[in-house]
Each structure stands twice: as structure tokens, then as C-alpha cells.
Design an enzyme around this catalytic site. Structure first.
Site, PDB file in Angstrom:
ATOM      1  N   LYS A   1      -9.589  -8.915  13.190  1.00 24.92           N
ATOM      2  CA  LYS A   1      -9.859  -7.485  13.003  1.00 24.92           C
ATOM      3  C   LYS A   1      -9.543  -6.694  14.276  1.00 24.92           C
ATOM      4  O   LYS A   1      -9.038  -5.579  14.206  1.00 24.92           O
ATOM      5  CB  LYS A   1     -11.328  -7.256  12.593  1.00 24.92           C
ATOM      6  CG  LYS A   1     -11.717  -7.845  11.262  1.00 24.92           C
ATOM      7  CD  LYS A   1     -10.886  -7.326  10.098  1.00 24.92           C
ATOM      8  CE  LYS A   1     -11.209  -5.926   9.660  1.00 24.92           C
ATOM      9  NZ  LYS A   1     -10.390  -5.516   8.475  1.00 24.92           N
TER      10      LYS A   1
ATOM     11  N   ARG B   1      -2.608  -8.576  -5.087  1.00 27.56           N
ATOM     12  CA  ARG B   1      -1.627  -9.624  -4.796  1.00 27.56           C
ATOM     13  C   ARG B   1      -0.932 -10.072  -6.063  1.00 27.56           C
ATOM     14  O   ARG B   1       0.199 -10.497  -6.050  1.00 27.56           O
ATOM     15  CB  ARG B   1      -2.318 -10.827  -4.171  1.00 27.56           C
ATOM     16  CG  ARG B   1      -2.429 -10.694  -2.696  1.00 27.56           C
ATOM     17  CD  ARG B   1      -2.764 -12.003  -2.098  1.00 27.56           C
ATOM     18  NE  ARG B   1      -4.201 -12.187  -1.985  1.00 27.56           N
ATOM     19  CZ  ARG B   1      -4.737 -13.102  -1.233  1.00 27.56           C
ATOM     20  NH1 ARG B   1      -3.977 -13.934  -0.561  1.00 27.56           N
ATOM     21  NH2 ARG B   1      -6.045 -13.212  -1.141  1.00 27.56           N
TER      22      ARG B   1
ATOM     23  N   PRO C   1     -16.984  -0.631   9.741  1.00 26.25           N
ATOM     24  CA  PRO C   1     -18.263  -0.918   9.081  1.00 26.25           C
ATOM     25  C   PRO C   1     -19.000  -2.075   9.741  1.00 26.25           C
ATOM     26  O   PRO C   1     -18.387  -2.987  10.295  1.00 26.25           O
ATOM     27  CB  PRO C   1     -17.852  -1.313   7.649  1.00 26.25           C
ATOM     28  CG  PRO C   1     -16.409  -0.975   7.508  1.00 26.25           C
ATOM     29  CD  PRO C   1     -15.840  -1.017   8.897  1.00 26.25           C
TER      30      PRO C   1
HETATM   31  P1  NAP Z   1     -13.119  -9.071  -0.189  1.00 27.91           P
HETATM   32  O1  NAP Z   1     -13.955  -8.758  -1.359  1.00 27.91           O
HETATM   33  O2  NAP Z   1     -12.830 -10.501   0.120  1.00 27.91           O
HETATM   34  O3  NAP Z   1     -11.754  -8.257  -0.339  1.00 27.91           O
HETATM   35  C1  NAP Z   1     -10.627  -8.524   0.445  1.00 27.91           C
HETATM   36  C2  NAP Z   1      -9.433  -7.864  -0.197  1.00 27.91           C
HETATM   37  O4  NAP Z   1      -8.272  -8.123   0.600  1.00 27.91           O
HETATM   38  C3  NAP Z   1      -9.138  -8.416  -1.593  1.00 27.91           C
HETATM   39  O5  NAP Z   1      -8.682  -7.361  -2.418  1.00 27.91           O
HETATM   40  C4  NAP Z   1      -8.025  -9.404  -1.325  1.00 27.91           C
HETATM   41  O6  NAP Z   1      -7.168  -9.619  -2.438  1.00 27.91           O
HETATM   42  C5  NAP Z   1      -7.268  -8.664  -0.242  1.00 27.91           C
HETATM   43  N1  NAP Z   1      -6.396  -9.588   0.469  1.00 27.91           N
HETATM   44  C6  NAP Z   1      -6.733 -10.688   1.182  1.00 27.91           C
HETATM   45  N2  NAP Z   1      -5.624 -11.305   1.623  1.00 27.91           N
HETATM   46  C7  NAP Z   1      -4.559 -10.591   1.147  1.00 27.91           C
HETATM   47  C8  NAP Z   1      -3.153 -10.715   1.233  1.00 27.91           C
HETATM   48  N3  NAP Z   1      -2.572 -11.724   1.909  1.00 27.91           N
HETATM   49  N4  NAP Z   1      -2.383  -9.792   0.637  1.00 27.91           N
HETATM   50  C9  NAP Z   1      -2.932  -8.751  -0.058  1.00 27.91           C
HETATM   51  N5  NAP Z   1      -4.255  -8.587  -0.193  1.00 27.91           N
HETATM   52  C10 NAP Z   1      -5.052  -9.500   0.409  1.00 27.91           C
HETATM   53  O7  NAP Z   1     -13.728  -8.479   1.162  1.00 27.91           O
HETATM   54  P2  NAP Z   1     -14.423  -7.076   1.462  1.00 27.91           P
HETATM   55  O8  NAP Z   1     -15.790  -7.370   1.944  1.00 27.91           O
HETATM   56  O9  NAP Z   1     -14.235  -6.140   0.330  1.00 27.91           O
HETATM   57  O10 NAP Z   1     -13.549  -6.607   2.704  1.00 27.91           O
HETATM   58  C11 NAP Z   1     -12.673  -5.501   2.596  1.00 27.91           C
HETATM   59  C12 NAP Z   1     -12.343  -5.015   3.994  1.00 27.91           C
HETATM   60  O11 NAP Z   1     -13.530  -4.629   4.661  1.00 27.91           O
HETATM   61  C13 NAP Z   1     -11.662  -6.041   4.892  1.00 27.91           C
HETATM   62  O12 NAP Z   1     -10.709  -5.370   5.691  1.00 27.91           O
HETATM   63  C14 NAP Z   1     -12.807  -6.545   5.753  1.00 27.91           C
HETATM   64  O13 NAP Z   1     -12.353  -7.047   7.004  1.00 27.91           O
HETATM   65  C15 NAP Z   1     -13.584  -5.243   5.939  1.00 27.91           C
HETATM   66  N6  NAP Z   1     -14.988  -5.402   6.315  1.00 27.91           N
HETATM   67  C16 NAP Z   1     -15.839  -6.070   5.492  1.00 27.91           C
HETATM   68  C17 NAP Z   1     -17.177  -6.190   5.848  1.00 27.91           C
HETATM   69  C18 NAP Z   1     -18.193  -6.872   4.949  1.00 27.91           C
HETATM   70  O14 NAP Z   1     -19.328  -7.093   5.405  1.00 27.91           O
HETATM   71  N7  NAP Z   1     -17.868  -7.191   3.710  1.00 27.91           N
HETATM   72  C19 NAP Z   1     -17.631  -5.627   7.058  1.00 27.91           C
HETATM   73  C20 NAP Z   1     -16.727  -4.944   7.869  1.00 27.91           C
HETATM   74  C21 NAP Z   1     -15.402  -4.825   7.476  1.00 27.91           C
HETATM   75  P3  NAP Z   1      -7.411 -10.845  -3.464  1.00 27.91           P
HETATM   76  O15 NAP Z   1      -8.402 -10.326  -4.468  1.00 27.91           O
HETATM   77  O16 NAP Z   1      -6.068 -11.085  -4.037  1.00 27.91           O
HETATM   78  O17 NAP Z   1      -7.948 -11.996  -2.665  1.00 27.91           O
END
Ligand code: NAP
Length: 328
Positions: free
Chosen positions: A156, A34, A179
Site C-alpha cells: 500500500k 477481473r 482508511p
Molecule cells: P476485498 O473485498 O478483498 O476487495 C479487493 C478488490 O480488489 C476485489 O474487487 C478484487 O477483485 C480486487 N482485486 C484484487 N486483485 C486484483 C487484480 N489483480 N486485478 C483486479 N482486481 C483485483 O478487500 P476490501 O477490504 O474491499 O479492500 C478494498 C481496498 O481497500 C483495497 O485497496 C484495500 O487495500 C483497501 N483497504 C482495506 C481496508 C480494510 O480493512 N478492509 C483498510 C484500508 C484499506 P476479485 O473479486 O476479483 O478478487
């Protein structure tokens, strides 16, 4: 010719591992952030496990068209990882829905316009089985967004639905990875996501008791490997893949593994369900657990083994390595 992949959300917990895995597999990687202010920290974090000479960054926000067209130049495959991940209920549902659904639409349309061959989308098991009764589910399962499933699950589900609708009739291929709860060491993302903060709280003794809930879980490095495998897996196009343990894992099991490994502050007692219900009246995190109380959901994940060659990391290893990383 080396393939170029765009990884959205490269500042995040999963995004960093996905970028690292793609670099290790020889791809050129462009990561979206971002703000370019996060680029150096992300490069340093990814550089702890992968060569970063072929890693570059572009600025793009899921809520804004600016930057996406330029981000797609020369890109063969997009790994769309970015989406806000927090389970506490937001004041306005659009804090989650707008970036998830609008962002996915924006990214896929830009990819389509640029002639990208394939998009690998990070969805979630919450898009499959939120609000469902106990049982075993396969990739035909969809969460019902008209039921009270929580805004994150709704975001989601709607985002993945929008992606499938968009690629209908297009030559751009879509592969979706769903996941379970992702755990495992963080590369040191600029900010802690939900997974890392939960582990920090458990290891740090923040909770006197652990909620009696269980869910499909997966190692963050496995998700990254699966998403990178999905770039070229020949039979993957047009399919969803479950990246979660077949059997749900109780948070109490996780805590017990951690205690056995010497993290003695991990709670030993389960919180009775009535206590969680009571807490949910004033605690947003407790409220988000309510749909999971008393529900046992298992997954048929055999296609992930067959098509993407999944070799799951034992979750005990995942838990202990993550605890070691957050305790540093
Ligand atoms: P995370 O560490 O919070 O990462 C989220 C990412 O999305 C960050 O890079 C964040 O950027 C970016 N983001 C959020 N809002 C945004 C916006 N408006 N514009 C551009 N970028 C934006 O979470 P994560 O656990 O790695 O999750 C990554 C993906 O996996 C997501 O799609 C989540 O739904 C999915 N997921 C996660 C889990 C889990 O248990 N962690 C399970 C299933 C699926 P910033 O750094 O700028 O905030």
C-alpha cells in the site's frame, strides 16, 4: 451532464459500497471486475441498496494492460479501490506488490491518457504509520518500506508513492483516502474479504482469546461516502485524508460490544502478547499482528471532517450491524 465514474474492484467489500454510494449520488458507474462472471452477483449485491440502471461492468485485471483503455472511455473520475487485501505474509511478495503498485500505475496511466480529471485512490493507514512508535500522526506520515512492516503495508505504501509520483506535473488531480481497519455490513461480495472473515471468526467463536491490539477503525459506508465526496470536494486535490477513528479501538472493545449485543461467542479474554509471539512462529495471521503489539497509534483526522464533511457512524453501530450481517 451526468458524470461517469469508474470504480475499480467493484466485486469487493469496499468497492460495492463505493459503487452504491456513487449511484445514489446520481453518477453513472462503470465497475471493473477481473472476470465478468462476477458482474451479476455484484449487481445484485449493490442493487440491495442503490438503483442499478446506470451501473455497467468491464473486465480488467490489475496485472494486465488489457481492458483499461476501453474502461476509461467517457470517464470523468476514477475511484481506484481494487488491490489485494490480506495481511498474512505471502510466499512471494509480488502476490501483493505487483497488483498494488503495478496495478495503480497501470490504472493511473490509462486514466491520464484518457483525460480523466481526478483519481480518488484508496490507500490505507498502513501506508502512513506501519512500524511507527506510539504517537499521534497526521497525513504527513509515511511508513518506511525498508523496515519490517509486512508485505501488505509495503504494497500500500509503494502503491500510494507511485501514484503521487505519476501525477507530478500532470493536470490530472489525485485525492487519497487512507482508511483504518474497515468494518460494517458487507453487501454480499462474491468472496469474503479480510474484514468480513475476521468478524465471522469473532462472532462464530473461532478465537478463544482476542489479541491485545488496537487500531484506527472506520465504517465501510463512511469510507464510501468520503470517497464519493472526494470526487468533487473543491479543496481535496493533491491531498491525503485519514478515514479512521482518531483514537485506536482495541479488538477487545469490539468483542465486548458484540457480547453486550448478544454475540456471546465473541472472546472475553485478551491473549497475552507472549502467546501471540509464540503463535507467530507457525501462524501467518498471528505473525502479521506482531508489529502492532504494545503500540498505540492515534490520528489527526480533522481535515477529513473539514474538507469531506465526514459524519462518522458510531463504531458500536458498525460492529453490531456487521455481526448481524455475517450471522445471517
Ligand atoms: P476485498 O473485498 O478483498 O476487495 C479487493 C478488490 O480488489 C476485489 O474487487 C478484487 O477483485 C480486487 N482485486 C484484487 N486483485 C486484483 C487484480 N489483480 N486485478 C483486479 N482486481 C483485483 O478487500 P476490501 O477490504 O474491499 O479492500 C478494498 C481496498 O481497500 C483495497 O485497496 C484495500 O487495500 C483497501 N483497504 C482495506 C481496508 C480494510 O480493512 N478492509 C483498510 C484500508 C484499506 P476479485 O473479486 O476479483 O478478487
Amino acid at each position: 451532464m451526468t458524470q461517469k465514474v469508474l470504480v475499480t474492484g467493484v466485486s469487493g467489500y469496499l468497492g460495492q459500497w463505493v459503487a452504491a454510494e456513487a449511484l445514489l449520488q446520481g453518477f453513472d458507474v462503470v465497475g471493473t471486475v477481473r472476470s465478468l462472471a462476477k458482474a451479476d452477483a455484484s449487481r445484485a449485491a449493490i442493487g440491495t441498496v442503490a438503483p442499478v440502471e446506470h451501473l455497467s461492468f468491464v473486465e480488467a485485471d490489475l496485472l494486465d494492460d488489457a481492458g483499461w483503455e476501453a474502461a476509461m472511455i467517457g470517464v470523468n473520475v476514477v475511484l481506484h479501490v481494487a488491490s489485494p487485501f490480506f495481511v498474512a505474509e505471502p510466499k512471494d511478495e509480488n502476490e501483493l506488490i505487483a497488483p498494488a503498485v503495478g496495478g495503480t500505475t497501470r490504472v493511473l496511466k490509462a486514466a491520464m491518457n484518457a483525460g480523466v480529471e481526478r483519481v480518488v485512490l484508496t490507500s490505507s493507514i498502513v501506508a502512513m504509520t506501519s512500524g511507527k512508535p506510539s504517537g499521534t500522526y497526521d497525513t504527513s506520515a509515511w511508513s518506511d518500506v525498508t523496515a519490517p512492516i509486512g508485505t501488505y503495508a509495503k504494497s500500500k505504501t509503494l502503491a500510494e508513492r507511485a501514484a503521487w509520483d505519476l501525477v507530478k506535473g500532470s493536470s490530472m488531480e489525485l485525492v487519497v483516502v487512507c482508511p483504518g481497519f474497515i468494518l460494517g455490513p458487507s453487501l454480499g461480495a462474491p468472496a469474503d474479504g479480510q474484514s468480513v472473515s475476521m468478524m465471522r471468526d469473532i462472532v462464530g467463536g473461532k478465537f478463544p482469546m482476542i489479541p491485545d491490539v488496537a487500531m484506527g477503525m472506520v465504517d465501510v459506508r463512511d469510507v464510501a461516502r468520503l470517497e464519493v465526496a472526494a470526487i468533487s470536494a473543491p479543496g481535496a486535490a493533491g491531498r491525503r485524508f485519514v478515514a479512521a477513528s482518531a483514537q485506536p479501538v482495541a479488538l477487545s472493545q469490539l468483542a465486548s460490544v458484540l457480547r453486550a449485543a448478544g454475540y456471546t461467542k465473541a472472546p472475553a479474554r485478551k491473549a497475552p502478547n507472549f502467546a501471540i509471539k509464540l503463535m507467530s512462529l507457525f501462524d501467518k495471521d498471528a505473525k502479521s499482528l506482531l508489529p502492532q503489539l504494545g503500540v498505540t497509534i492515534a490520528y489527526d483526522n480533522h481535515e477529513t471532517f473539514e474538507e469531506l464533511g465526514w459524519q462518522p457512524t458510531p463504531l458500536e453501530v458498525t460492529f453490531v450491524e456487521m455481526a448481524a450481517a455475517v450471522a445471517k
